[in-house]
Design a protein around this motif. Structure first.
Motif, mmCIF file in Angstrom:
data_model
loop_
_atom_site.group_PDB
_atom_site.id
_atom_site.type_symbol
_atom_site.label_atom_id
_atom_site.label_comp_id
_atom_site.label_asym_id
_atom_site.label_seq_id
_atom_site.Cartn_x
_atom_site.Cartn_y
_atom_site.Cartn_z
ATOM 1 N N MET A 86 0.822 -1.195 0.000
ATOM 2 C CA MET A 86 0.000 0.000 0.000
ATOM 3 C C MET A 86 0.865 1.258 0.000
ATOM 4 O O MET A 86 0.626 2.201 -0.764
ATOM 5 N N ILE A 87 1.886 1.279 0.840
ATOM 6 C CA ILE A 87 2.725 2.477 0.934
ATOM 7 C C ILE A 87 3.502 2.692 -0.362
ATOM 8 O O ILE A 87 3.615 3.823 -0.856
ATOM 9 N N VAL A 88 4.018 1.601 -0.935
ATOM 10 C CA VAL A 88 4.696 1.713 -2.234
ATOM 11 C C VAL A 88 3.732 2.250 -3.285
ATOM 12 O O VAL A 88 4.079 3.124 -4.101
ATOM 13 N N SER A 89 2.505 1.740 -3.260
ATOM 14 C CA SER A 89 1.486 2.185 -4.223
ATOM 15 C C SER A 89 1.129 3.653 -4.017
ATOM 16 O O SER A 89 0.889 4.382 -4.983
ATOM 17 N N ALA A 206 -4.161 7.860 -15.125
ATOM 18 C CA ALA A 206 -5.228 7.111 -14.449
ATOM 19 C C ALA A 206 -4.992 5.610 -14.589
ATOM 20 O O ALA A 206 -5.197 4.844 -13.633
ATOM 21 N N CYS A 207 -4.562 5.182 -15.772
ATOM 22 C CA CYS A 207 -4.247 3.756 -15.983
ATOM 23 C C CYS A 207 -3.100 3.310 -15.077
ATOM 24 O O CYS A 207 -3.126 2.201 -14.534
ATOM 25 N N ASN A 208 -2.102 4.172 -14.919
ATOM 26 C CA ASN A 208 -0.994 3.838 -14.022
ATOM 27 C C ASN A 208 -1.497 3.627 -12.597
ATOM 28 O O ASN A 208 -1.089 2.672 -11.911
ATOM 29 N N ILE A 209 -2.382 4.522 -12.139
ATOM 30 C CA ILE A 209 -2.933 4.387 -10.788
ATOM 31 C C ILE A 209 -3.718 3.081 -10.670
ATOM 32 O O ILE A 209 -3.639 2.386 -9.646
ATOM 33 N N ALA A 210 -4.463 2.736 -11.714
ATOM 34 C CA ALA A 210 -5.196 1.466 -11.718
ATOM 35 C C ALA A 210 -4.228 0.288 -11.592
ATOM 36 O O ALA A 210 -4.509 -0.692 -10.886
ATOM 37 N N ASP A 211 -3.076 0.379 -12.270
ATOM 38 C CA ASP A 211 -2.040 -0.658 -12.134
ATOM 39 C C ASP A 211 -1.605 -0.807 -10.676
ATOM 40 O O ASP A 211 -1.426 -1.928 -10.171
ATOM 41 N N MET A 216 -1.378 -3.420 -5.331
ATOM 42 C CA MET A 216 -1.647 -3.306 -3.906
ATOM 43 C C MET A 216 -2.544 -4.439 -3.411
ATOM 44 O O MET A 216 -2.293 -5.039 -2.361
ATOM 45 N N VAL A 217 -3.590 -4.734 -4.182
ATOM 46 C CA VAL A 217 -4.585 -5.713 -3.739
ATOM 47 C C VAL A 217 -4.141 -7.146 -4.031
ATOM 48 O O VAL A 217 -4.255 -8.037 -3.177
ATOM 49 N N LYS A 218 -3.625 -7.359 -5.242
ATOM 50 C CA LYS A 218 -3.317 -8.728 -5.692
ATOM 51 C C LYS A 218 -1.846 -9.110 -5.538
ATOM 52 O O LYS A 218 -1.517 -10.300 -5.607
ATOM 53 N N GLY A 219 -0.987 -8.104 -5.393
ATOM 54 C CA GLY A 219 0.439 -8.398 -5.271
ATOM 55 C C GLY A 219 1.093 -8.775 -6.582
ATOM 56 O O GLY A 219 2.164 -9.384 -6.593
ATOM 57 N N ILE A 220 0.455 -8.420 -7.712
ATOM 58 C CA ILE A 220 1.042 -8.715 -9.024
ATOM 59 C C ILE A 220 1.361 -7.403 -9.742
ATOM 60 O O ILE A 220 0.599 -6.453 -9.686
ATOM 61 N N ASN A 221 2.513 -7.390 -10.399
ATOM 62 C CA ASN A 221 2.965 -6.199 -11.112
ATOM 63 C C ASN A 221 2.507 -6.302 -12.565
ATOM 64 O O ASN A 221 2.944 -7.191 -13.297
ATOM 65 N N VAL A 222 1.610 -5.414 -12.968
ATOM 66 C CA VAL A 222 1.043 -5.495 -14.326
ATOM 67 C C VAL A 222 1.508 -4.337 -15.203
ATOM 68 O O VAL A 222 0.967 -4.128 -16.290
ATOM 69 N N ARG A 223 2.515 -3.605 -14.764
ATOM 70 C CA ARG A 223 3.032 -2.521 -15.604
ATOM 71 C C ARG A 223 3.595 -3.098 -16.902
ATOM 72 O O ARG A 223 4.128 -4.204 -16.940
ATOM 73 N N HIS A 224 3.453 -2.334 -17.967
ATOM 74 C CA HIS A 224 3.954 -2.691 -19.301
ATOM 75 C C HIS A 224 3.166 -3.827 -19.943
ATOM 76 O O HIS A 224 3.582 -4.365 -20.975
ATOM 77 N N GLU A 225 2.057 -4.213 -19.339
ATOM 78 C CA GLU A 225 1.186 -5.212 -19.963
ATOM 79 C C GLU A 225 -0.013 -4.515 -20.586
ATOM 80 O O GLU A 225 -0.431 -3.445 -20.144
ATOM 81 N N SER A 226 -0.575 -5.122 -21.633
ATOM 82 C CA SER A 226 -1.727 -4.530 -22.304
ATOM 83 C C SER A 226 -2.965 -4.654 -21.414
ATOM 84 O O SER A 226 -3.009 -5.470 -20.488
ATOM 85 N N GLU A 228 -5.750 -5.910 -22.232
ATOM 86 C CA GLU A 228 -6.312 -7.253 -22.408
ATOM 87 C C GLU A 228 -5.600 -8.270 -21.518
ATOM 88 O O GLU A 228 -6.247 -9.113 -20.884
ATOM 89 N N GLU A 229 -4.274 -8.162 -21.444
ATOM 90 C CA GLU A 229 -3.501 -9.092 -20.600
ATOM 91 C C GLU A 229 -3.831 -8.895 -19.116
ATOM 92 O O GLU A 229 -3.962 -9.875 -18.371
ATOM 93 N N ILE A 230 -3.958 -7.638 -18.719
ATOM 94 C CA ILE A 230 -4.263 -7.347 -17.313
ATOM 95 C C ILE A 230 -5.636 -7.875 -16.944
ATOM 96 O O ILE A 230 -5.826 -8.534 -15.901
ATOM 97 N N LEU A 231 -6.627 -7.606 -17.791
ATOM 98 C CA LEU A 231 -7.998 -8.048 -17.505
ATOM 99 C C LEU A 231 -8.056 -9.576 -17.491
ATOM 100 O O LEU A 231 -8.814 -10.163 -16.685
ATOM 101 N N ALA A 232 -7.279 -10.222 -18.347
ATOM 102 C CA ALA A 232 -7.250 -11.683 -18.355
ATOM 103 C C ALA A 232 -6.717 -12.215 -17.018
ATOM 104 O O ALA A 232 -7.232 -13.197 -16.477
ATOM 105 N N LYS A 233 -5.697 -11.555 -16.480
ATOM 106 C CA LYS A 233 -5.147 -11.975 -15.182
ATOM 107 C C LYS A 233 -6.171 -11.792 -14.064
ATOM 108 O O LYS A 233 -6.131 -12.519 -13.059
ATOM 109 N N LEU A 234 -7.058 -10.813 -14.239
ATOM 110 C CA LEU A 234 -8.093 -10.573 -13.238
ATOM 111 C C LEU A 234 -9.337 -11.420 -13.498
ATOM 112 O O LEU A 234 -10.313 -11.333 -12.755
ATOM 113 N N GLY A 235 -9.301 -12.213 -14.573
ATOM 114 C CA GLY A 235 -10.453 -13.049 -14.913
ATOM 115 C C GLY A 235 -11.612 -12.256 -15.462
ATOM 116 O O GLY A 235 -12.781 -12.635 -15.282
#
Length: 238
Positions: A86-89, A206-211, A216-226, A228-235
Motif C-alpha cells: 500500500m505504501i509503495v502504491s 489514471a491507468c498507471n494508478i489502476a495498475d 496493492m490488492v493482488k500483489g502482481i505487477n502489471v506494468r507494461h502489460e496490455s 487485455e492481458e491485465i484483464l485476463a489476469k483478473l479473470g
C-alpha cells in the motif's frame, strides 16, 4: 503485552487511513483543476485559468507532505505484505496525481495563450470536453479503486483508455486537415493538439494508478502489460 500490540496495530491502521485520505484529497484536487481548466478554456474565463496555474502549487505541496508521511511510516512501522504494498502504491500514485495537476496547469497556460492571441476564436468544431470527461472518469474510477481496494473499478478505468486514445487520434486528424486547408489555423491547431495530448496523458496516468491498485490488492505487477492481458489476469473480459 498483547494490549501494547493491539494499541500499536490500531495506531498503524489510523496512520494508513490518514494516508489514504490524503491521497484522495490530492486526487480530488487534481480532478477539480482539470475540470476548471477545460471549462474555463471554453467559457473564456481568464481569471479561472490563471487560478488553475496558480493553484498547482497546492498539489505539489500535498505530494511532498504525503511522501514525507510515507517515509515516516516506513521508518517507524517497518511494514510488510499488503501494508508495504500500500505504501509503495501510495508513493507511485501521488507521483501520477501530481503529473495530472501539471497537465491541468499546461491546459490552462495554453488556453490563456489562445484567448489572448485570438479572443474567442478557438476552433469551435473541436470540442475536447467529451474526451476530458472520459479521462476524468478514468481518474475517479482508479482513485475509487484505491480507496476501496477494488480491482474491478481499476479495471473499469482501464477499459475507457482505448476510447480516450481513439478520440485523441480523431482530433489530431481533424486538426491536421484544418492546418492543410487553412495555414492561418496552424498556430491555434498546434496549441489545441498539445491540449488534447495533455488530456490523453491524464488518461494514461489514471491507468498507471489502476495498475498500482492491482499491485496493492493482488500483489502482481502489471506494468507494461496490455489492458487485455491485465484483464485476463483478473479473470475479466476486455
Amino acid at each position: 503485552m498483547s494490549g501494547t500490540t493491539d494499541h500499536t496495530s490500531k495506531n498503524f491502521d489510523i496512520e494508513l487511513e490518514s494516508l489514504r485520505t490524503r491521497v484522495l484529497q490530492m486526487g480530488g484536487l487534481a480532478e477539480q483543476q482539470v475540470r476548471k481548466a477545460i471549462d474555463a478554456m471554453y467559457s473564456g474565463n481568464i481569471a479561472e485559468l490563471e487560478a488553475v496555474v496558480r493553484d498547482d502549487q497546492r498539489i505539489n505541496e500535498l505530494e511532498v507532505d504525503i511522501d514525507a508521511l510515507c517515509n515516516q511510516i516506513i521508518a517507524k512501522r517497518q511494514p510488510t505484505a499488503i501494508d508495504l504494498r500500500m505504501i509503495v502504491s501510495v508513493l507511485k500514485t501521488i507521483s501520477d496525481v501530481e503529473r495530472v495537476g501539471d497537465k491541468a496547469q499546461k491546459i490552462a497556460r495554453l488556453a490563456i495563450g489562445l484567448h489572448q492571441e485570438n479572443g474567442s476564436k478557438i476552433i469551435p468544431q473541436i470540442d475536447l470536453r467529451g474526451m476530458a470527461e472520459k479521462a476524468l472518469t478514468m481518474l475517479r474510477l482508479a482513485l475509487d479503486g484505491f480507496a476501496r481496494l477494488d480491482v474491478n473499478q481499476a479495471a473499469e478505468a482501464m477499459r475507457l483508455d482505448d476510447q480516450v486514445n481513439a478520440e485523441y487520434k480523431a482530433m489530431n486528424r481533424q486538426l491536421i486537415t484544418y492546418m492543410m486547408e487553412d495555414p492561418r489555423t496552424i498556430s491555434r491547431s498546434l496549441d489545441i493538439i498539445s491540449i488534447a495530448k495533455a488530456v490523453e496523458r491524464i488518461g494514461d496516468h489514471a491507468c498507471n494508478i489502476a495498475d498500482y491498485v492491482i499491485y496493492m490488492v493482488k500483489g502482481i505487477n502489471v506494468r507494461h502489460e496490455s489492458t487485455e492481458e491485465i484483464l485476463a489476469k483478473l479473470g475479466q473480459d476486455a
